[in-house]
Motif scaffolding. Structure first.
Motif, PDB file in Angstrom:
ATOM      1  N   ILE A 101       6.592 -55.880  32.863  1.00  0.00           N
ATOM      2  CA  ILE A 101       7.983 -56.328  32.733  1.00  0.00           C
ATOM      3  C   ILE A 101       8.284 -57.416  33.754  1.00  0.00           C
ATOM      4  CG2 ILE A 101      10.393 -55.585  32.918  1.00  0.00           C
ATOM      5  CD1 ILE A 101       9.514 -52.850  31.932  1.00  0.00           C
ATOM      6  N   VAL A 102       7.791 -57.239  34.971  1.00  0.00           N
ATOM      7  CA  VAL A 102       7.991 -58.252  36.016  1.00  0.00           C
ATOM      8  C   VAL A 102       7.311 -59.552  35.636  1.00  0.00           C
ATOM      9  CG1 VAL A 102       7.498 -58.821  38.424  1.00  0.00           C
ATOM     10  CG2 VAL A 102       8.313 -56.536  37.837  1.00  0.00           C
ATOM     11  N   TRP A 103       6.088 -59.461  35.153  1.00  0.00           N
ATOM     12  CA  TRP A 103       5.354 -60.672  34.777  1.00  0.00           C
ATOM     13  C   TRP A 103       6.040 -61.398  33.620  1.00  0.00           C
ATOM     14  CZ3 TRP A 103       0.351 -57.299  34.667  1.00  0.00           C
ATOM     15  CH2 TRP A 103      -0.022 -57.031  35.987  1.00  0.00           C
ATOM     16  N   GLY A 104       6.501 -60.634  32.621  1.00  0.00           N
ATOM     17  CA  GLY A 104       7.195 -61.266  31.498  1.00  0.00           C
ATOM     18  C   GLY A 104       8.511 -61.898  31.907  1.00  0.00           C
ATOM     19  N   VAL A 108       9.580 -69.757  34.239  1.00  0.00           N
ATOM     20  CA  VAL A 108       8.515 -70.725  34.519  1.00  0.00           C
ATOM     21  C   VAL A 108       8.224 -71.572  33.289  1.00  0.00           C
ATOM     22  CG1 VAL A 108       6.053 -70.959  35.067  1.00  0.00           C
ATOM     23  CG2 VAL A 108       7.463 -69.334  36.335  1.00  0.00           C
ATOM     24  N   TYR A 109       8.206 -70.931  32.118  1.00  0.00           N
ATOM     25  CA  TYR A 109       7.949 -71.653  30.870  1.00  0.00           C
ATOM     26  C   TYR A 109       9.051 -72.681  30.602  1.00  0.00           C
ATOM     27  CZ  TYR A 109       7.625 -72.401  25.824  1.00  0.00           C
ATOM     28  OH  TYR A 109       7.553 -72.973  24.571  1.00  0.00           O
ATOM     29  N   TYR A 139      11.131 -73.917  32.726  1.00  0.00           N
ATOM     30  CA  TYR A 139      11.140 -74.945  33.774  1.00  0.00           C
ATOM     31  C   TYR A 139      10.166 -76.069  33.429  1.00  0.00           C
ATOM     32  CZ  TYR A 139      10.479 -77.221  38.270  1.00  0.00           C
ATOM     33  OH  TYR A 139      10.379 -78.159  39.277  1.00  0.00           O
ATOM     34  N   GLN A 140       8.983 -75.709  32.979  1.00  0.00           N
ATOM     35  CA  GLN A 140       7.981 -76.725  32.643  1.00  0.00           C
ATOM     36  C   GLN A 140       8.427 -77.582  31.461  1.00  0.00           C
ATOM     37  OE1 GLN A 140       4.347 -74.564  32.022  1.00  0.00           O
ATOM     38  NE2 GLN A 140       3.947 -74.291  34.200  1.00  0.00           N
ATOM     39  N   ILE A 141       9.008 -76.943  30.444  1.00  0.00           N
ATOM     40  CA  ILE A 141       9.464 -77.707  29.277  1.00  0.00           C
ATOM     41  C   ILE A 141      10.597 -78.670  29.654  1.00  0.00           C
ATOM     42  CG2 ILE A 141      10.648 -77.497  27.062  1.00  0.00           C
ATOM     43  CD1 ILE A 141       9.063 -74.977  26.556  1.00  0.00           C
ATOM     44  N   ASN A 142      11.589 -78.144  30.363  1.00  0.00           N
ATOM     45  CA  ASN A 142      12.723 -78.989  30.754  1.00  0.00           C
ATOM     46  C   ASN A 142      12.294 -80.106  31.705  1.00  0.00           C
ATOM     47  OD1 ASN A 142      14.761 -77.581  29.282  1.00  0.00           O
ATOM     48  ND2 ASN A 142      14.769 -75.990  30.850  1.00  0.00           N
ATOM     49  N   ASN A 143      11.382 -79.806  32.595  1.00  0.00           N
ATOM     50  CA  ASN A 143      10.918 -80.822  33.538  1.00  0.00           C
ATOM     51  C   ASN A 143      10.122 -81.915  32.829  1.00  0.00           C
ATOM     52  OD1 ASN A 143      10.581 -81.886  36.216  1.00  0.00           O
ATOM     53  ND2 ASN A 143       8.491 -81.053  36.228  1.00  0.00           N
ATOM     54  N   SER A 144       9.297 -81.492  31.857  1.00  0.00           N
ATOM     55  CA  SER A 144       8.518 -82.479  31.115  1.00  0.00           C
ATOM     56  C   SER A 144       9.431 -83.399  30.288  1.00  0.00           C
ATOM     57  CB  SER A 144       7.522 -81.761  30.199  1.00  0.00           C
ATOM     58  OG  SER A 144       6.806 -82.693  29.418  1.00  0.00           O
ATOM     59  N   ASP A 145      10.422 -82.793  29.602  1.00  0.00           N
ATOM     60  CA  ASP A 145      11.349 -83.605  28.814  1.00  0.00           C
ATOM     61  C   ASP A 145      12.216 -84.495  29.712  1.00  0.00           C
ATOM     62  OD1 ASP A 145      10.361 -82.524  26.495  1.00  0.00           O
ATOM     63  OD2 ASP A 145      11.922 -80.984  26.348  1.00  0.00           O
ATOM     64  N   GLY A 188      14.288 -68.073  38.147  1.00  0.00           N
ATOM     65  CA  GLY A 188      12.995 -67.572  38.602  1.00  0.00           C
ATOM     66  C   GLY A 188      13.035 -67.068  40.031  1.00  0.00           C
ATOM     67  N   VAL A 189      13.745 -67.790  40.899  1.00  0.00           N
ATOM     68  CA  VAL A 189      13.859 -67.359  42.307  1.00  0.00           C
ATOM     69  C   VAL A 189      14.620 -66.043  42.402  1.00  0.00           C
ATOM     70  CG1 VAL A 189      14.846 -67.940  44.548  1.00  0.00           C
ATOM     71  CG2 VAL A 189      13.666 -69.695  43.218  1.00  0.00           C
ATOM     72  N   ILE A 190      15.695 -65.911  41.622  1.00  0.00           N
ATOM     73  CA  ILE A 190      16.476 -64.670  41.659  1.00  0.00           C
ATOM     74  C   ILE A 190      15.639 -63.486  41.164  1.00  0.00           C
ATOM     75  CG2 ILE A 190      18.448 -63.479  40.629  1.00  0.00           C
ATOM     76  CD1 ILE A 190      19.924 -66.159  40.669  1.00  0.00           C
ATOM     77  N   LEU A 191      14.904 -63.681  40.068  1.00  0.00           N
ATOM     78  CA  LEU A 191      14.054 -62.607  39.557  1.00  0.00           C
ATOM     79  C   LEU A 191      12.934 -62.265  40.533  1.00  0.00           C
ATOM     80  CD1 LEU A 191      13.756 -63.647  35.803  1.00  0.00           C
ATOM     81  CD2 LEU A 191      15.062 -61.731  36.744  1.00  0.00           C
ATOM     82  N   TYR A 192      12.412 -63.259  41.208  1.00  0.00           N
ATOM     83  CA  TYR A 192      11.363 -63.022  42.214  1.00  0.00           C
ATOM     84  C   TYR A 192      11.893 -62.155  43.356  1.00  0.00           C
ATOM     85  CZ  TYR A 192       8.058 -64.133  45.961  1.00  0.00           C
ATOM     86  OH  TYR A 192       7.173 -64.050  47.001  1.00  0.00           O
ATOM     87  N   ILE A 193      13.104 -62.457  43.817  1.00  0.00           N
ATOM     88  CA  ILE A 193      13.699 -61.666  44.901  1.00  0.00           C
ATOM     89  C   ILE A 193      14.046 -60.257  44.417  1.00  0.00           C
ATOM     90  CG2 ILE A 193      15.678 -61.491  46.460  1.00  0.00           C
ATOM     91  CD1 ILE A 193      15.721 -64.555  46.532  1.00  0.00           C
ATOM     92  N   LEU A 194      14.536 -60.154  43.186  1.00  0.00           N
ATOM     93  CA  LEU A 194      14.921 -58.845  42.659  1.00  0.00           C
ATOM     94  C   LEU A 194      13.720 -57.908  42.519  1.00  0.00           C
ATOM     95  CD1 LEU A 194      17.577 -59.695  39.922  1.00  0.00           C
ATOM     96  CD2 LEU A 194      17.950 -58.553  42.114  1.00  0.00           C
TER      97      LEU A 194
END
Length: 208
Positions: free
Chosen positions: A88-91, A97-98, A100-106, A156-162
């Motif tokens: 659940i944490v990994w998902g 992350v997914y 972020y990569q799409i928005n950053n690429s566009d 992502g940062v919030i989920l990482y801290i949680l």
């Protein structure tokens, strides 16, 4: 009947009584042995139960769980033996992350096209001298994609801290000794005075 026959009958009756008495004594002895065996087994079970030592509280367990989760997300949950929480944490962390990569690429695509168009150079959104996407649209898309990218990063940062906090709190809570008295038991209590207009309430009962 002569005297010998009488003496013989008395002897036989005496022997028979002594024989039955011995049988009864043997039965009593066997029951006593069984009772003694049962008592010894019960005492052994009780002693074994008493020999079980209570779980020792580890004050460093929450810190270890938080440290492992900080190094690698989900490792703290595995340390707490809550293996089902790790996927659940990994998902949960994979989604921001997914995106972020799409928005950053566009964002980079639209920003590059916007810079080229401002300098009078051809870009990927201009085909045969015709602008498929206007300059205003390129500028608006940059702002929107940048905002989405930053939001994905923040999520992502919030989920990482949680997940670090969850691992630490869970490691602290699983060491508590739970008791049947510390339970919530819902119960319906009818008020005989207000039968037609039922009311809903909450009552806490403490048992010491």
């Amino acid at each position: 009947m002569n005297l010998k026959q009488i003496i013989l009958i008395l002897c036989l009756s005496f022997l028979s009584e002594s024989f039955f008495a011995q049988n009864d004594s043997l039965k009593i002895d066997t029951t006593k042995v069984k009772l003694l065996k049962i008592e010894t087994i019960d005492t052994l079970k009780v002693s074994k139960k008493k020999e079980k030592k209570p779980a020792i509280y580890d004050p460093l367990a929450p810190s270890k769980a938080a440290f492992y989760s900080a190094i690698f997300p989900g490792m703290g949950q595995i340390y707490n033996k809550k293996y089902w929480k790790a996927p659940i944490v990994w998902g949960a962390l994979a989604l921001p992350v997914y995106y972020y990569q799409i928005n950053n690429s566009d964002y980079k695509r639209y920003r590059t096209a916007y810079k080229l168009r401002k300098n009078g150079l051809p870009d990927e959104f201009t085909v045969d001298g015709v602008e498929i996407v206007s300059t205003q649209t390129l500028e608006t898309a940059q702002e929107q994609l940048r905002e989405n990218r930053d939001m994905s990063l923040l999520t992502g940062v919030i989920l990482y801290i949680l997940q670090i906090v969850e691992a630490s709190v869970n490691a602290h809570l699983i060491q508590f000794n739970t008791d049947d008295n510390l339970t919530v038991k819902p119960q319906l209590i009818f008020d005989p005075i207000r039968i037609e207009t039922p009311s809903i309430g909450l009552t806490f009962k403490y048992n010491f």
